[in-house]
Design a protein around this motif. Structure first.
Motif, PDB file in Angstrom:
ATOM      1  N   ASP A 111      46.588  17.828 -11.043  1.00 36.71           N
ATOM      2  CA  ASP A 111      47.010  16.413 -10.886  1.00 36.71           C
ATOM      3  C   ASP A 111      45.683  15.326 -11.320  1.00 36.71           C
ATOM      4  O   ASP A 111      45.859  14.405 -11.722  1.00 36.71           O
ATOM      5  CB  ASP A 111      47.433  15.985  -9.408  1.00 36.71           C
ATOM      6  CG  ASP A 111      48.822  16.618  -9.432  1.00 36.71           C
ATOM      7  OD1 ASP A 111      49.713  16.997 -10.303  1.00 36.71           O
ATOM      8  OD2 ASP A 111      49.320  16.545  -8.204  1.00 36.71           O
ATOM      9  N   SER A 112      44.575  16.175 -10.974  1.00 39.97           N
ATOM     10  CA  SER A 112      43.224  15.417 -11.260  1.00 39.97           C
ATOM     11  C   SER A 112      42.859  15.425 -12.488  1.00 39.97           C
ATOM     12  O   SER A 112      41.974  14.161 -12.925  1.00 39.97           O
ATOM     13  CB  SER A 112      42.186  15.854 -10.454  1.00 39.97           C
ATOM     14  OG  SER A 112      41.723  17.108 -10.930  1.00 39.97           O
ATOM     15  N   LEU A 113      43.546  16.262 -13.368  1.00 42.77           N
ATOM     16  CA  LEU A 113      43.183  16.317 -14.946  1.00 42.77           C
ATOM     17  C   LEU A 113      44.351  15.606 -15.376  1.00 42.77           C
ATOM     18  O   LEU A 113      44.014  14.710 -16.709  1.00 42.77           O
ATOM     19  CB  LEU A 113      43.190  17.604 -15.329  1.00 42.77           C
ATOM     20  CG  LEU A 113      42.143  18.600 -14.752  1.00 42.77           C
ATOM     21  CD1 LEU A 113      42.419  20.334 -14.824  1.00 42.77           C
ATOM     22  CD2 LEU A 113      40.960  18.509 -15.836  1.00 42.77           C
ATOM     23  N   ASP A 114      45.423  15.634 -15.265  1.00 43.08           N
ATOM     24  CA  ASP A 114      46.763  15.180 -15.993  1.00 43.08           C
ATOM     25  C   ASP A 114      46.754  13.759 -16.160  1.00 43.08           C
ATOM     26  O   ASP A 114      46.584  12.950 -15.055  1.00 43.08           O
ATOM     27  CB  ASP A 114      48.163  15.674 -15.649  1.00 43.08           C
ATOM     28  CG  ASP A 114      49.181  15.756 -16.223  1.00 43.08           C
ATOM     29  OD1 ASP A 114      49.040  15.699 -17.544  1.00 43.08           O
ATOM     30  OD2 ASP A 114      50.426  15.055 -15.824  1.00 43.08           O
ATOM     31  N   HIS A 115      46.712  13.218 -17.362  1.00 43.53           N
ATOM     32  CA  HIS A 115      46.917  11.641 -17.475  1.00 43.53           C
ATOM     33  C   HIS A 115      45.626  11.026 -17.170  1.00 43.53           C
ATOM     34  O   HIS A 115      45.596   9.875 -16.466  1.00 43.53           O
ATOM     35  CB  HIS A 115      48.209  11.002 -17.106  1.00 43.53           C
ATOM     36  CG  HIS A 115      49.336  11.385 -17.943  1.00 43.53           C
ATOM     37  ND1 HIS A 115      49.902  12.537 -17.976  1.00 43.53           N
ATOM     38  CD2 HIS A 115      49.956  10.536 -18.897  1.00 43.53           C
ATOM     39  CE1 HIS A 115      50.817  12.738 -18.801  1.00 43.53           C
ATOM     40  NE2 HIS A 115      50.926  11.375 -19.303  1.00 43.53           N
TER      41      HIS A 115
END
Ligand SMILES: Nc1nc2c(c(=O)[nH]1)N=C([C@H](O)[C@H](O)COP(=O)(O)OP(=O)(O)OP(=O)(O)O)CN2
Length: 331
Positions: A275-279
Protein backbone atom coordinates in the motif's frame (compact mmCIF):
# COMPACT_ATOMS: atom_id res chain seq x y z
CA UNK A 1 24.07 -6.77 3.10
CA UNK A 2 22.33 -7.72 -0.11
CA UNK A 3 23.38 -8.57 -3.67
CA UNK A 4 21.83 -6.82 -6.67
CA UNK A 5 21.43 -8.14 -10.21
CA UNK A 6 20.10 -6.68 -13.44
CA UNK A 7 18.01 -8.99 -15.62
CA UNK A 8 16.98 -8.40 -19.20
CA UNK A 9 14.72 -10.38 -21.52
CA UNK A 10 15.31 -10.37 -25.26
CA UNK A 11 12.64 -11.98 -27.43
CA UNK A 12 13.46 -13.14 -30.95
CA UNK A 13 11.65 -15.08 -33.68
CA UNK A 14 13.52 -17.82 -35.52
CA UNK A 15 13.07 -21.08 -37.42
CA UNK A 16 15.07 -24.28 -37.09
CA UNK A 17 15.10 -27.74 -38.61
CA UNK A 18 15.52 -30.78 -36.35
CA UNK A 19 14.24 -34.38 -36.41
CA UNK A 20 10.68 -32.97 -36.63
CA UNK A 21 11.45 -30.90 -39.73
CA UNK A 22 11.30 -27.11 -40.10
CA UNK A 23 9.35 -25.17 -37.52
CA UNK A 24 9.37 -21.72 -35.93
CA UNK A 25 9.72 -20.44 -32.36
CA UNK A 26 9.21 -17.31 -30.33
CA UNK A 27 12.45 -17.53 -28.33
CA UNK A 28 13.30 -15.45 -25.29
CA UNK A 29 16.84 -15.04 -23.96
CA UNK A 30 17.08 -13.97 -20.31
CA UNK A 31 20.33 -12.65 -18.97
CA UNK A 32 21.37 -11.90 -15.39
CA UNK A 33 24.38 -9.74 -14.48
CA UNK A 34 25.77 -8.61 -11.15
CA UNK A 35 24.90 -4.92 -10.73
CA UNK A 36 28.37 -4.09 -9.40
CA UNK A 37 29.85 -5.09 -12.79
CA UNK A 38 27.63 -2.80 -14.86
CA UNK A 39 27.22 0.94 -15.16
CA UNK A 40 23.54 0.83 -16.09
CA UNK A 41 20.67 -1.35 -17.24
CA UNK A 42 20.24 0.34 -20.64
CA UNK A 43 23.85 -0.38 -21.60
CA UNK A 44 23.36 -4.09 -20.83
CA UNK A 45 20.13 -4.15 -22.82
CA UNK A 46 21.54 -2.44 -25.90
CA UNK A 47 24.78 -4.50 -25.96
CA UNK A 48 22.95 -7.80 -25.55
CA UNK A 49 20.32 -6.78 -28.16
CA UNK A 50 23.12 -6.29 -30.70
CA UNK A 51 24.31 -9.86 -30.10
CA UNK A 52 20.83 -11.36 -30.41
CA UNK A 53 19.79 -9.27 -33.44
CA UNK A 54 21.34 -11.59 -36.12
CA UNK A 55 19.19 -14.46 -34.77
CA UNK A 56 15.93 -12.54 -35.10
CA UNK A 57 13.81 -13.68 -38.08
CA UNK A 58 16.61 -16.04 -39.14
CA UNK A 59 17.00 -19.68 -40.10
CA UNK A 60 19.12 -20.94 -37.20
CA UNK A 61 20.62 -23.89 -39.10
CA UNK A 62 22.34 -21.38 -41.38
CA UNK A 63 24.04 -19.78 -38.36
CA UNK A 64 24.93 -22.51 -35.87
CA UNK A 65 25.99 -26.16 -36.26
CA UNK A 66 23.65 -27.48 -33.52
CA UNK A 67 20.20 -25.90 -33.08
CA UNK A 68 19.07 -27.79 -29.95
CA UNK A 69 18.29 -25.48 -26.99
CA UNK A 70 21.44 -26.24 -24.92
CA UNK A 71 23.76 -25.82 -27.91
CA UNK A 72 22.00 -22.63 -29.01
CA UNK A 73 22.37 -21.25 -25.51
CA UNK A 74 26.10 -22.08 -25.48
CA UNK A 75 26.50 -20.28 -28.80
CA UNK A 76 24.75 -17.19 -27.40
CA UNK A 77 26.92 -17.39 -24.27
CA UNK A 78 30.09 -17.32 -26.39
CA UNK A 79 28.87 -14.37 -28.45
CA UNK A 80 27.83 -12.39 -25.36
CA UNK A 81 31.17 -13.09 -23.68
CA UNK A 82 33.03 -12.08 -26.84
CA UNK A 83 31.64 -8.54 -26.55
CA UNK A 84 32.64 -8.42 -22.88
CA UNK A 85 29.26 -8.68 -21.17
CA UNK A 86 29.54 -9.72 -17.51
CA UNK A 87 27.11 -12.62 -17.05
CA UNK A 88 25.92 -14.56 -14.01
CA UNK A 89 23.16 -16.61 -15.60
CA UNK A 90 21.72 -17.16 -19.08
CA UNK A 91 18.39 -18.78 -19.86
CA UNK A 92 16.84 -19.52 -23.24
CA UNK A 93 13.11 -20.26 -23.45
CA UNK A 94 12.37 -21.83 -26.82
CA UNK A 95 8.63 -22.37 -26.23
CA UNK A 96 6.25 -21.45 -23.40
CA UNK A 97 6.80 -24.88 -21.82
CA UNK A 98 10.57 -25.47 -22.21
CA UNK A 99 14.03 -24.01 -22.11
CA UNK A 100 17.67 -24.34 -21.07
CA UNK A 101 19.73 -22.53 -18.41
CA UNK A 102 23.44 -21.98 -17.70
CA UNK A 103 24.62 -20.78 -14.31
CA UNK A 104 27.93 -19.13 -15.11
CA UNK A 105 28.93 -18.86 -11.43
CA UNK A 106 29.04 -22.61 -10.75
CA UNK A 107 29.03 -23.92 -14.34
CA UNK A 108 25.78 -25.89 -13.92
CA UNK A 109 23.59 -26.44 -16.97
CA UNK A 110 20.07 -27.77 -17.05
CA UNK A 111 16.86 -28.01 -19.08
CA UNK A 112 13.36 -27.41 -17.82
CA UNK A 113 9.90 -28.31 -19.01
CA UNK A 114 6.52 -27.31 -17.64
CA UNK A 115 3.35 -29.41 -17.53
CA UNK A 116 -0.23 -28.72 -16.54
CA UNK A 117 -2.84 -30.80 -14.80
CA UNK A 118 -6.27 -30.13 -13.31
CA UNK A 119 -7.14 -31.47 -9.88
CA UNK A 120 -9.21 -31.02 -6.74
CA UNK A 121 -7.90 -30.91 -3.19
CA UNK A 122 -8.63 -29.79 0.35
CA UNK A 123 -6.19 -29.24 3.18
CA UNK A 124 -7.43 -31.23 6.22
CA UNK A 125 -5.07 -29.65 8.81
CA UNK A 126 -5.91 -25.97 8.37
CA UNK A 127 -8.71 -24.53 10.55
CA UNK A 128 -12.24 -25.02 9.15
CA UNK A 129 -12.50 -21.25 8.60
CA UNK A 130 -9.53 -21.31 6.14
CA UNK A 131 -10.70 -21.38 2.46
CA UNK A 132 -8.32 -24.30 1.74
CA UNK A 133 -10.19 -26.46 4.25
CA UNK A 134 -13.04 -26.61 1.73
CA UNK A 135 -12.79 -28.98 -1.25
CA UNK A 136 -11.68 -26.83 -4.19
CA UNK A 137 -9.50 -27.18 -7.29
CA UNK A 138 -6.65 -25.71 -9.29
CA UNK A 139 -5.14 -25.74 -12.76
CA UNK A 140 -1.69 -26.81 -11.55
CA UNK A 141 1.58 -26.13 -13.32
CA UNK A 142 4.63 -28.29 -12.56
CA UNK A 143 8.09 -27.38 -13.81
CA UNK A 144 10.76 -30.08 -13.81
CA UNK A 145 14.43 -29.12 -14.04
CA UNK A 146 17.05 -31.70 -15.01
CA UNK A 147 20.79 -31.64 -15.63
CA UNK A 148 23.09 -34.44 -16.94
CA UNK A 149 21.94 -33.95 -20.53
CA UNK A 150 18.30 -34.89 -19.82
CA UNK A 151 16.33 -32.83 -22.31
CA UNK A 152 12.73 -31.68 -22.76
CA UNK A 153 11.79 -34.96 -24.50
CA UNK A 154 13.20 -37.03 -21.61
CA UNK A 155 11.31 -34.85 -19.11
CA UNK A 156 8.10 -35.40 -21.12
CA UNK A 157 8.47 -39.18 -20.81
CA UNK A 158 9.32 -38.90 -17.14
CA UNK A 159 6.18 -36.89 -16.50
CA UNK A 160 3.70 -39.15 -18.37
CA UNK A 161 2.90 -41.67 -15.59
CA UNK A 162 2.60 -38.88 -13.01
CA UNK A 163 0.23 -36.96 -15.27
CA UNK A 164 -1.85 -40.13 -15.74
CA UNK A 165 -2.23 -40.38 -11.97
CA UNK A 166 -2.84 -36.69 -11.15
CA UNK A 167 -4.77 -35.18 -14.07
CA UNK A 168 -8.49 -34.79 -13.29
CA UNK A 169 -8.00 -36.48 -9.92
CA UNK A 170 -8.61 -35.55 -6.31
CA UNK A 171 -5.15 -35.11 -4.78
CA UNK A 172 -6.40 -36.24 -1.36
CA UNK A 173 -6.67 -39.76 -2.86
CA UNK A 174 -2.91 -39.64 -3.44
CA UNK A 175 -1.63 -37.57 -0.49
CA UNK A 176 -3.09 -37.08 2.98
CA UNK A 177 -2.34 -33.36 3.06
CA UNK A 178 -1.78 -32.15 -0.53
CA UNK A 179 -0.17 -28.74 -0.03
CA UNK A 180 2.05 -27.61 -2.89
CA UNK A 181 5.11 -28.35 -0.72
CA UNK A 182 3.98 -31.94 -0.04
CA UNK A 183 3.07 -32.38 -3.70
CA UNK A 184 6.51 -31.17 -4.82
CA UNK A 185 8.13 -33.68 -2.42
CA UNK A 186 5.87 -36.48 -3.69
CA UNK A 187 6.71 -35.71 -7.33
CA UNK A 188 10.42 -35.58 -6.42
CA UNK A 189 10.25 -39.01 -4.73
CA UNK A 190 8.36 -40.52 -7.68
CA UNK A 191 10.74 -39.19 -10.33
CA UNK A 192 14.16 -39.07 -8.73
CA UNK A 193 14.72 -42.82 -9.04
CA UNK A 194 14.23 -42.59 -12.83
CA UNK A 195 16.17 -39.37 -13.34
CA UNK A 196 19.67 -38.92 -11.94
CA UNK A 197 19.67 -35.37 -13.34
CA UNK A 198 16.50 -34.15 -11.62
CA UNK A 199 17.56 -31.00 -9.74
CA UNK A 200 14.33 -29.27 -8.73
CA UNK A 201 10.53 -29.59 -8.80
CA UNK A 202 8.44 -26.44 -8.96
CA UNK A 203 4.70 -26.63 -8.21
CA UNK A 204 2.33 -23.73 -8.94
CA UNK A 205 -1.24 -23.93 -7.68
CA UNK A 206 -2.15 -20.55 -9.15
CA UNK A 207 -0.50 -17.84 -11.25
CA UNK A 208 0.34 -15.98 -8.03
CA UNK A 209 2.16 -18.53 -5.89
CA UNK A 210 4.50 -21.47 -6.10
CA UNK A 211 6.98 -23.66 -4.27
CA UNK A 212 10.30 -25.34 -5.11
CA UNK A 213 11.74 -28.57 -3.72
CA UNK A 214 15.31 -29.66 -4.48
CA UNK A 215 15.38 -32.87 -2.44
CA UNK A 216 16.37 -31.02 0.75
CA UNK A 217 14.83 -27.57 1.02
CA UNK A 218 11.52 -25.92 0.28
CA UNK A 219 11.27 -22.34 -0.90
CA UNK A 220 8.09 -20.53 -1.84
CA UNK A 221 7.26 -17.41 -3.82
CA UNK A 222 4.31 -15.07 -3.93
CA UNK A 223 3.63 -12.64 -6.79
CA UNK A 224 2.53 -9.08 -6.11
CA UNK A 225 2.12 -5.95 -8.23
CA UNK A 226 1.83 -2.23 -7.77
CA UNK A 227 1.43 0.82 -10.00
CA UNK A 228 3.71 3.77 -9.26
CA UNK A 229 5.62 6.80 -10.53
CA UNK A 230 9.34 7.41 -10.10
CA UNK A 231 12.20 9.70 -11.06
CA UNK A 232 15.89 8.76 -11.09
CA UNK A 233 19.21 9.92 -12.48
CA UNK A 234 19.02 7.82 -15.68
CA UNK A 235 15.39 8.82 -16.51
CA UNK A 236 14.56 11.83 -18.73
CA UNK A 237 11.69 12.89 -16.49
CA UNK A 238 9.31 11.54 -13.95
CA UNK A 239 7.87 8.31 -15.33
CA UNK A 240 5.73 5.38 -14.21
CA UNK A 241 5.43 1.64 -14.41
CA UNK A 242 3.20 -1.31 -13.58
CA UNK A 243 5.73 -3.05 -11.32
CA UNK A 244 5.62 -6.86 -10.99
CA UNK A 245 7.18 -8.52 -7.95
CA UNK A 246 8.06 -11.99 -6.79
CA UNK A 247 8.78 -12.43 -3.10
CA UNK A 248 10.91 -15.52 -2.35
CA UNK A 249 10.84 -17.01 1.15
CA UNK A 250 12.66 -19.86 2.78
CA UNK A 251 11.40 -21.59 5.93
CA UNK A 252 11.28 -25.10 7.37
CA UNK A 253 8.20 -27.15 6.72
CA UNK A 254 5.56 -27.08 9.45
CA UNK A 255 5.00 -30.83 10.03
CA UNK A 256 1.28 -30.46 10.83
CA UNK A 257 0.26 -27.92 8.22
CA UNK A 258 2.62 -29.37 5.60
CA UNK A 259 3.70 -25.97 4.36
CA UNK A 260 6.42 -23.44 5.02
CA UNK A 261 4.29 -20.29 5.31
CA UNK A 262 0.74 -19.81 4.10
CA UNK A 263 0.81 -17.91 0.77
CA UNK A 264 -2.16 -15.93 2.05
CA UNK A 265 -0.23 -14.93 5.21
CA UNK A 266 2.67 -13.72 3.05
CA UNK A 267 0.27 -11.58 1.04
CA UNK A 268 -1.34 -10.18 4.21
CA UNK A 269 2.03 -9.42 5.87
CA UNK A 270 3.21 -7.63 2.72
CA UNK A 271 -0.03 -5.63 2.26
CA UNK A 272 0.97 -2.52 4.29
CA UNK A 273 4.24 -2.22 2.37
CA UNK A 274 2.45 -2.74 -0.95
CA UNK A 275 0.00 0.00 0.00
CA UNK A 276 2.92 2.37 0.67
CA UNK A 277 4.17 1.73 -2.90
CA UNK A 278 0.95 1.46 -4.90
CA UNK A 279 -0.16 4.75 -6.54
CA UNK A 280 2.74 6.62 -4.98
CA UNK A 281 5.89 8.36 -6.18
CA UNK A 282 8.71 5.95 -5.27
CA UNK A 283 11.64 8.39 -5.24
CA UNK A 284 9.86 10.39 -2.54
CA UNK A 285 9.42 7.47 -0.14
CA UNK A 286 11.47 7.67 3.03
CA UNK A 287 14.87 6.03 2.46
CA UNK A 288 14.30 5.46 -1.27
CA UNK A 289 16.00 8.50 -2.76
CA UNK A 290 17.39 6.54 -5.77
CA UNK A 291 14.00 5.74 -7.29
CA UNK A 292 15.64 3.37 -9.83
CA UNK A 293 14.55 -0.26 -10.09
CA UNK A 294 17.42 -1.80 -8.12
CA UNK A 295 17.03 0.72 -5.28
CA UNK A 296 13.30 -0.11 -5.18
CA UNK A 297 14.00 -3.87 -4.92
CA UNK A 298 16.62 -3.41 -2.17
CA UNK A 299 14.31 -1.06 -0.31
CA UNK A 300 11.49 -3.62 -0.40
CA UNK A 301 13.82 -6.42 0.78
CA UNK A 302 14.92 -4.36 3.77
CA UNK A 303 11.56 -2.82 4.64
CA UNK A 304 9.78 -6.20 4.59
CA UNK A 305 12.29 -7.78 6.98
CA UNK A 306 10.32 -7.00 10.14
CA UNK A 307 7.04 -8.55 8.87
CA UNK A 308 8.60 -11.30 6.74
CA UNK A 309 12.00 -12.35 8.17
CA UNK A 310 11.90 -15.45 5.91
CA UNK A 311 12.06 -13.21 2.80
CA UNK A 312 15.50 -13.64 1.18
CA UNK A 313 14.97 -12.43 -2.37
CA UNK A 314 12.83 -9.90 -4.24
CA UNK A 315 12.51 -9.86 -8.04
CA UNK A 316 11.02 -6.69 -9.53
CA UNK A 317 10.36 -5.91 -13.19
CA UNK A 318 9.21 -2.59 -14.58
CA UNK A 319 8.31 -3.86 -18.07
CA UNK A 320 8.67 -6.95 -20.26
CA UNK A 321 12.43 -6.49 -20.70
CA UNK A 322 13.92 -4.87 -17.58
CA UNK A 323 14.07 -6.50 -14.18
CA UNK A 324 16.25 -6.69 -11.07
CA UNK A 325 16.91 -9.13 -8.26
CA UNK A 326 17.78 -8.08 -4.72
CA UNK A 327 19.01 -11.02 -2.66
CA UNK A 328 20.20 -11.29 0.89
CA UNK A 329 23.75 -12.56 1.25
CA UNK A 330 23.62 -16.17 2.51
CA UNK A 331 24.76 -16.33 6.14
N1 LIG B 1 2.69 -22.51 1.55
C1 LIG B 1 1.46 -22.81 1.11
N2 LIG B 1 0.46 -21.94 1.31
C2 LIG B 1 -0.77 -22.22 0.82
C3 LIG B 1 -1.01 -23.40 0.09
C4 LIG B 1 0.06 -24.30 -0.08
O1 LIG B 1 -0.07 -25.38 -0.71
N3 LIG B 1 1.28 -23.97 0.43
N4 LIG B 1 -2.24 -23.62 -0.46
C5 LIG B 1 -3.22 -22.74 -0.35
C6 LIG B 1 -4.52 -22.92 -1.07
O2 LIG B 1 -4.61 -24.19 -1.68
C7 LIG B 1 -4.93 -21.79 -2.05
O3 LIG B 1 -5.96 -22.23 -2.93
C8 LIG B 1 -3.86 -21.16 -2.91
O4 LIG B 1 -3.33 -20.07 -2.22
P1 LIG B 1 -3.18 -18.52 -2.64
O5 LIG B 1 -1.84 -18.28 -3.24
O6 LIG B 1 -3.48 -17.73 -1.42
O7 LIG B 1 -4.30 -18.32 -3.76
P2 LIG B 1 -4.40 -17.16 -4.86
O8 LIG B 1 -3.30 -17.25 -5.86
O9 LIG B 1 -5.78 -17.26 -5.41
O10 LIG B 1 -4.22 -15.84 -4.00
P3 LIG B 1 -4.24 -14.32 -4.43
O11 LIG B 1 -4.87 -13.67 -3.25
O12 LIG B 1 -5.03 -14.17 -5.70
O13 LIG B 1 -2.80 -13.87 -4.60
C9 LIG B 1 -3.07 -21.55 0.51
N5 LIG B 1 -1.77 -21.34 1.01
Amino acid sequence: MEQGYYTISLPFEAARRDHRGWHGHSFCLRLRSNATAISDHEWLLSEAARVVEPFDYSLLNEQVPDVADPALLSELEQRLRAVGLPLNRLALRSAPDRGAVIDLCDGQRWCWRSFRFEAAHQLPNVPPSHPCHRMHGHGYRVILEAANGEDAEALGQLWQPVAAQLHRSCLNDVLVNPTSERLAEWIWMRLRMYSSGLRRVHVQETEHSGCFFDGFHHTIWKAQRFEAATAHAAARSITGHGYRLRLYLSAPLDPDLGWTLDYADVKAAFAPLRDSLDHHRLDQLHGLAGGDLLSVAKWILNQANAQLPELYRVDVSEDEQRGVIAERDPG
